[in-house]
Design an enzyme around this catalytic site. Structure first.
Site, PDB file in Angstrom:
ATOM      1  N   ASN A   1       0.970  -1.196  -0.088  1.00 28.62           N
ATOM      2  CA  ASN A   1      -0.001  -0.154   0.113  1.00 28.62           C
ATOM      3  C   ASN A   1       0.888   1.278  -0.088  1.00 28.62           C
ATOM      4  OD1 ASN A   1       0.288  -1.569   2.743  1.00 28.62           O
ATOM      5  ND2 ASN A   1      -0.482   0.621   3.547  1.00 28.62           N
TER       6      ASN A   1
ATOM      7  N   ALA B   1     -14.036  -3.075  -1.181  1.00 28.91           N
ATOM      8  CA  ALA B   1     -14.520  -2.200  -2.385  1.00 28.91           C
ATOM      9  C   ALA B   1     -14.154  -0.832  -2.697  1.00 28.91           C
ATOM     10  CB  ALA B   1     -16.067  -2.377  -2.276  1.00 28.91           C
TER      11      ALA B   1
ATOM     12  N   CYS C   1       4.284   7.531  10.496  1.00 21.35           N
ATOM     13  CA  CYS C   1       3.944   6.098  10.707  1.00 21.35           C
ATOM     14  C   CYS C   1       2.535   5.743  10.243  1.00 21.35           C
ATOM     15  CB  CYS C   1       4.447   5.940  12.106  1.00 21.35           C
ATOM     16  SG  CYS C   1       4.083   4.513  12.713  1.00 21.35           S
TER      17      CYS C   1
HETATM   18  N1  PLP Z   1      -4.843  -3.970   3.577  1.00 21.65           N
HETATM   19  C1  PLP Z   1      -4.268  -3.133   2.867  1.00 21.65           C
HETATM   20  C2  PLP Z   1      -3.042  -3.540   2.024  1.00 21.65           C
HETATM   21  C3  PLP Z   1      -4.727  -1.989   2.792  1.00 21.65           C
HETATM   22  O1  PLP Z   1      -4.155  -1.151   2.145  1.00 21.65           O
HETATM   23  C4  PLP Z   1      -5.998  -1.635   3.732  1.00 21.65           C
HETATM   24  C5  PLP Z   1      -6.570  -0.324   3.666  1.00 21.65           C
HETATM   25  O2  PLP Z   1      -5.660   0.563   3.807  1.00 21.65           O
HETATM   26  C6  PLP Z   1      -6.383  -2.681   4.247  1.00 21.65           C
HETATM   27  C7  PLP Z   1      -5.856  -3.845   4.104  1.00 21.65           C
HETATM   28  C8  PLP Z   1      -7.762  -2.320   5.149  1.00 21.65           C
HETATM   29  O3  PLP Z   1      -8.719  -2.407   4.411  1.00 21.65           O
HETATM   30  P1  PLP Z   1     -10.200  -1.787   4.787  1.00 21.65           P
HETATM   31  O4  PLP Z   1     -10.101  -0.228   4.852  1.00 21.65           O
HETATM   32  O5  PLP Z   1     -11.313  -2.099   3.997  1.00 21.65           O
HETATM   33  O6  PLP Z   1     -10.426  -2.504   6.102  1.00 21.65           O
END
Ligand code: PLP
Length: 384
Positions: A149, A198, A322
């Site tokens: 991310n 989504a 962070c």
């Molecule tokens: N996993 C990753 C790699 C993410 O970037 C995020 C959200 O930033 C999540 C999980 C969490 O997703 P959600 O916001 O739908 O709970």
């Protein structure tokens, strides 16, 4: 001008997706478990959405379970597979999202699991030699994200699956950032579980899904009325599921056109960074999401840069913070894990383009980026 360049945090809902959802927020509001025609209507929409999503990722409809999003899907995969397992070892990477790290820490603390956190190289690619050396007959699960991310690096999931299968180990991948940007075929990929959300691909917030390959030993972690075949109790979010299916269909139908736009904008932004000088593109140079750009500028404070851009109507995030929920502002653990030097890490911002951006917006962004980085560097020089 308002320019949103933070599409890894969340994405706007496109009007055509809102339109598809609207009937299920209005006249077709029924509970999918009700036996009358309102319920039947809602149930039909839910199952059509499930079939659409399954078809797009080459899964079977009964392998898709609707959840509240990425965090819940990750928790189900990790805690749900551990609930009834004799194996007490899990492997993940050092650069996972907290939605994976925290349930693993929970298994360590509450269930006496041992966890290994795979190192990554300077580009953020997990160390497969380390994986080979730590995986054994006691390993239950390997959970490695499909794309990061913060830096956008794409992980070698197929290679991980190959190693895992030799040891009879389950593989989960957090595909929250990847889905919609990488064409996922779960059969070809070979993973046992995959998480998606989504709101990262132009759908609504608070809805996601987990793909669970048929036969995967997985128990529910939420108890109640037995919805989603017992895997996830709670009245189904029908408009959410309809919106998510429409959003994923949009991404797959427009895949090439979106890729072409993102690649063009990436070139433009990186050309500007070259002109500015003393910068790093964090993450893998080619094996990456084209729309996610983590840019480190030497001699600049990333937070000041983000704030200055924000005052000019441009929304990016800091890669160096962070977490916005953390009171302690520190270099991100992802940038630390790739060994980025402090001067570039402190000056890192994350710029993520999306389907709603325009060429004019990107031009406006690069003009401001260039001007503000130079100005902040000058101010830094004056102070020192
Ligand atoms: N996993 C990753 C790699 C993410 O970037 C995020 C959200 O930033 C999540 C999980 C969490 O997703 P959600 O916001 O739908 O709970």
């Amino acid at each position: 001008m308002r320019v949103y360049l933070d599409h890894a945090a969340t994405t706007p809902m496109l009007p055509e997706i809102v339109e598809e959802m609207m009937p299920y927020l209005n006249e077709r509001f029924g509970n999918a478990s009700s036996l009358h025609f309102y319920g039947e209507e809602a149930k039909r929409a839910l199952e059509e959405s499930r079939a659409t999503i399954a078809d797009l990722i080459n899964a079977e409809p009964d392998e898709i379970y609707f959840t509240s999003g990425g965090t819940e899907s990750d928790n189900i995969a990790i805690i749900g597979s551990a609930r009834d397992s004799k194996r007490k070892h899990v492997i993940t990477s050092a650069i996972e999202h907290e939605a994976v790290i925290e349930p693993i820490k929970y298994l360590e603390k509450e269930y006496g699991y041992k966890a290994d956190y795979l190192r990554v190289d300077e580009y953020g690619i997990v160390d497969l030699d380390m994986l080979e050396s730590v995986v054994d007959h006691n390993t239950l699960l390997i959970s490695v994200m499909m794309a990061n991310n913060e830096i956008g690096t794409i992980e070698p999931i197929k290679d991980i699956v190959k190693i895992a299968k030799r040891h009879g180990v389950l593989v989960h991948t957090d595909a929250v950032q990847a889905i919609g940007k990488i064409k996922i075929d779960v059969k070809e990929l070979g993973v046992d579980m995959l998480s998606a959300s989504a709101h990262k691909f132009y759908g609504p917030k608070g809805v996601g899904f987990i793909y669970v390959k048929r036969g995967t030993p997985l128990l529910n972690i939420i108890f109640g009325g037995g919805h989603e075949r017992g895997m996830r109790s709670g009245t189904e979010n029908v408009p959410g599921a309809v919106g998510m299916a429409a959003a994923l269909r949009y991404c797959y139908e427009n895949f090439d056109a979106l890729e072409e736009k993102y690649a063009r904008w990436k070139e433009k932004i990186l050309n500007t960074c070259e002109e500015i000088g003393d910068y790093r593109l964090n993450g893998h140079p080619t094996n990456r999401l084209v729309s996610t750009l983590s840019l480190g500028f030497k001699g600049v404070n990333g937070e000041s840069l983000m704030q200055a851009l924000s005052m000019n109507g441009i929304a990016v995030s800091t890669g160096s913070a962070c977490s916005s929920h953390s009171s302690h502002r520190d270099v991100s653990r992802i940038l630390r894990a790739i060994g980025l030097s402090e001067d570039y890490a402190q000056g890192t911002i994350r710029v993520v383009t999306g389907a709603d951006n325009t060429d004019e917006q990107i031009d406006y962004f690069i003009q401001n980026l260039s001007r503000i980085v130079r100005k902040l560097r000058k101010m830094g020089e004056c102070r020192s």
